[in-house]
Design a protein around this motif. Sequence first.
Motif: not given
Length: 334
Positions: A121-123, A126-127, A183-184, A175-176
Amino acid sequence: GLPPSNLRVRGSDAIAITVAPNATVSYALELNALTIGEAMLWRRIAFDAQNSQYSFFHGVVIGIAMFLSIGFLCLFIVRLNAVFPSAGLFGIATIGFIAFDAGYMSNAQRFLPALWQPSHSRALVEVLMLLGVVLCVTTFLDLRRRSAVWRTIFIVLAFATMGLLGYGWVAPEQASGVARMAFAGAVLLGFVLTIHYWQRGFMRAQASLLPFSVLLIWTILAGLASVGIIKDEFLDPALAAGLILVLVTIAFCLAQFAFDQGSGSHQFMRDTGRRALALAGSEQAVWDWQVADGSLYVGPELERALGLTPGTVGGADLQRWFELIHPADRAVYA
């Protein structure tokens, strides 16, 4: 003493222990890490009060984010432009990010397949945030028309991000990490391109400057918090509120895209100026007779050529205009 009991608290592990007066009780904890990140001892009343406040705050924040995201998608109906679904995707990913940090995803875990872990879910969240930023930079700055090179770069980034979604199922932690670094980089690159096109007078870049500036500041603070440089108990609520501020600035930017015709009017005025210069240089004149409403427009160049005072001919009085027409041609216009 009484055995400890687990409390359902979002975002942390909480255990309730009861110790009788004048009693000593020892507890042993089995950890899945070398050290405990942070441990605090609370009175139950104070703990429940703070937990209720945090739950209320995150509920309000998620509600605002949902309202703004739906608004982004609804603007697509007003004006068919890719900026609105791109911002909507980023808003939906933001909702997932806030919900995950608030611990709401643990409640949804029981509805997911057994193979689906919280790390997946976190990955995914964030993707999707990365994909939303890449699409926002591409559409907000209209790179499809501005630069073939940057257009190609961001298209490749978009497809690579979609490939990262599949990689997140195999290796969610990796992947996260890749998504966070990308993202940065995407936010920083988007900010630099916004400054570049703003200096060149691009109206969309001027409108996009505030959202990308706020998003860059949020990204820096989130990065400092992730590596442990910034530590504070109010950090998570502050980051959630910062994302709402990003969405609000995006909303103002999208409202300008949807309803402000400033860029189109500016282009129209420039085209009109060119036509006026061409008309004056060729020493031609313009007249326009609207038969339906009986109005007549005569350019000032024609009146000056005939030696008439400006405003003598035109308007609703057509008699003066007929007097200037050659008698042999009046029957055509009568």
